[in-house]
Design an enzyme around this catalytic site. Structure first.
Site, PDB file in Angstrom:
ATOM      1  CG  ASP A  10      -1.883   0.923   1.353  1.00 27.54           C
ATOM      2  OD1 ASP A  10      -2.984   0.934   1.654  1.00 27.54           O
ATOM      3  OD2 ASP A  10      -1.666   2.069   0.944  1.00 27.54           O
ATOM      4  CG  ASP A  41      -2.876   3.474  -2.443  1.00 28.96           C
ATOM      5  OD1 ASP A  41      -3.762   2.772  -2.209  1.00 28.96           O
ATOM      6  OD2 ASP A  41      -2.267   4.077  -1.348  1.00 28.96           O
ATOM      7  CD  GLU A  42      -5.427  -0.639  -0.211  1.00 30.90           C
ATOM      8  OE1 GLU A  42      -5.562  -1.584   0.321  1.00 30.90           O
ATOM      9  OE2 GLU A  42      -6.111   0.118  -0.583  1.00 30.90           O
TER      10      GLU A  42
END
Ligand code: TTP
Ligand code: MG
Length: 354
Positions: A12, A109-110
């Site tokens: 993350d 974003d993960e």
């Protein structure tokens, strides 16, 4: 969870939109700032993310800009630029996919990577390599959690933020989760937390000792899911849209160029990295693809299939450089190059054949 299932590497990015902005506003380093909704004005907009300096003042995602300014009147606000964040997110996902594992891009974003089949020490080595590549290649900070199970890996990641790295060995999972609050379970929001508090359940260890029927009565199926989690059973699966059909690397050049020697040097580096990955996953390739993205984002690819399987870096570079030559033009600047190998075979399979 079956014992044969492997570790999940959960990545993350730290204060993602803010970190992307910092790349092009380096003067903001150390200063509290926020990325805010693009369309709304100061009176109606909300904070999409705040950098860690701003978080110290209590500013967080979803907070109205007006409230954030009350907490820190000098807060610098940048309007969100989603195309830019998506482009960076694509670069991260391309890099992660190039390792050849099953991967789920959970959000912008993960990502969760399933390393089933890999030994423990190699999992940690690859996770460290990913963190280093994101930091050195993209100049962005991220946090990585590793555990058996997607939910536990995410929890490891959450608890190591920011710029952290946490590996939870399989037999340490119960210890790791038992002192966490129920709200630390991804998906447990305020309402569920309140319902559980009515049963005097605050920590995951309380959940473990609870009556599963009472939990199901309170929360339906979800009750049994979190009860299982509290007992170390994580059945959350990776939802992969990526099959290991190819392995490759691509990268932006330091600056747009049509200088053949610069492009070839980058191609050589990418070919070596790709061959390393092929070797580390004990595979052989037969097809080679090169990709060139020009300054205007126009993209061209060329592919060739060899008459044999190999894992050679030299063969890869020499074939890739032949393929790329006609794509380098006098009057068009190149922004990004990539190399990819496909038609893969396990090298152990070849040993059986010969
Ligand atoms: P997150 O990963 O939840 O948050 P973050 O990356 O900003 O910070 P960290 O992971 O270090 O805690 O979300 C990723 C991006 O998604 C975030 O940078 C901005 C966007 N986002 C919103 O637009 N609105 C939101 O409510 C949240 C939580 C995130
Ligand atoms: Mg994040």
């Amino acid at each position: 969870m079956a014992a044969k299932e492997g570790y999940i590497i959960y990545i993350d990015m730290d204060s993602f939109f803010a970190s992307c902005e910092l790349l092009r506003h380096p003067d903001l380093k150390e200063k509290p700032f926020a990325v805010v909704t693009k369309s709304a004005d100061k009176f109606r907009g909300v904070v999409q993310t705040a950098n860690y300096s701003a978080r110290k003042f209590g500013i967080h995602s979803g907070m109205p800009i007006m409230k954030a300014l009350q907490l820190y009147p000098n807060l610098y606000c940048i309007k969100a630029d989603h195309d830019y964040y998506e482009e960076i997110s694509d670069e991260i996902s391309d890099m992660l996919k190039s390792y050849g594992f099953e991967i789920e891009m959970v959000s912008i974003d993960e990502a969760a990577i399933d390393t089933t089949g890999l030994e423990e020490s190699k999992v940690v080595e690859i996770a460290k390599d990913i963190k280093r590549k994101i930091f050195e290649g993209l100049k962005l900070p991220c946090t990585i959690g590793i555990a058996k199970g997607k939910t536990f890996a995410k929890m490891a990641c959450d608890s190591a933020k920011p710029n952290g790295f946490l590996f939870i060995k399989a037999d340490e999972t119960l210890d790791f989760i038992s002192y966490k609050r129920v709200s630390d379970i991804p998906g447990v929001g305020k309402k569920t937390e309140e319902k559980l508090a009515n049963l005097n359940i605050y920590y995951i260890r309380d959940l473990k000792n609870a009556n599963v029927q009472a939990l199901v009565g309170l929360l339906g199926e979800y009750g049994s899911k979190i009860y299982n989690l509290s007992n170390g059973i994580d059945e959350e699966k990776i939802v992969s849209d990526w099959v290991t059909l190819s392995v490759g690397r691509e990268k932006n050049l330091n600056e747009d160029t049509n200088d053949t020697s610069v492009i070839m040097a980058k191609l050589k580096e990418l070919s070596n990295d790709t061959a390393d990955m092929i070797k580390s996953t004990k595979k052989l390739y037969k097809s080679i693809t090169v990709k060139v993205r020009y300054f205007d984002f126009n993209t061209k690819i060329k592919t060739k299939t060899l008459s044999y399987y190999t894992d050679s870096a030299d063969v890869l570079y020499s074939e890739a450089s032949e393929l790329i030559k006609p794509l380098i033009k006098d009057n068009i600047m190149v922004r990004r190059v990539g190399v990819r190998v496909s038609t893969l075979m396990d090298s152990s399979h070849q040993q059986k054949l010969f």
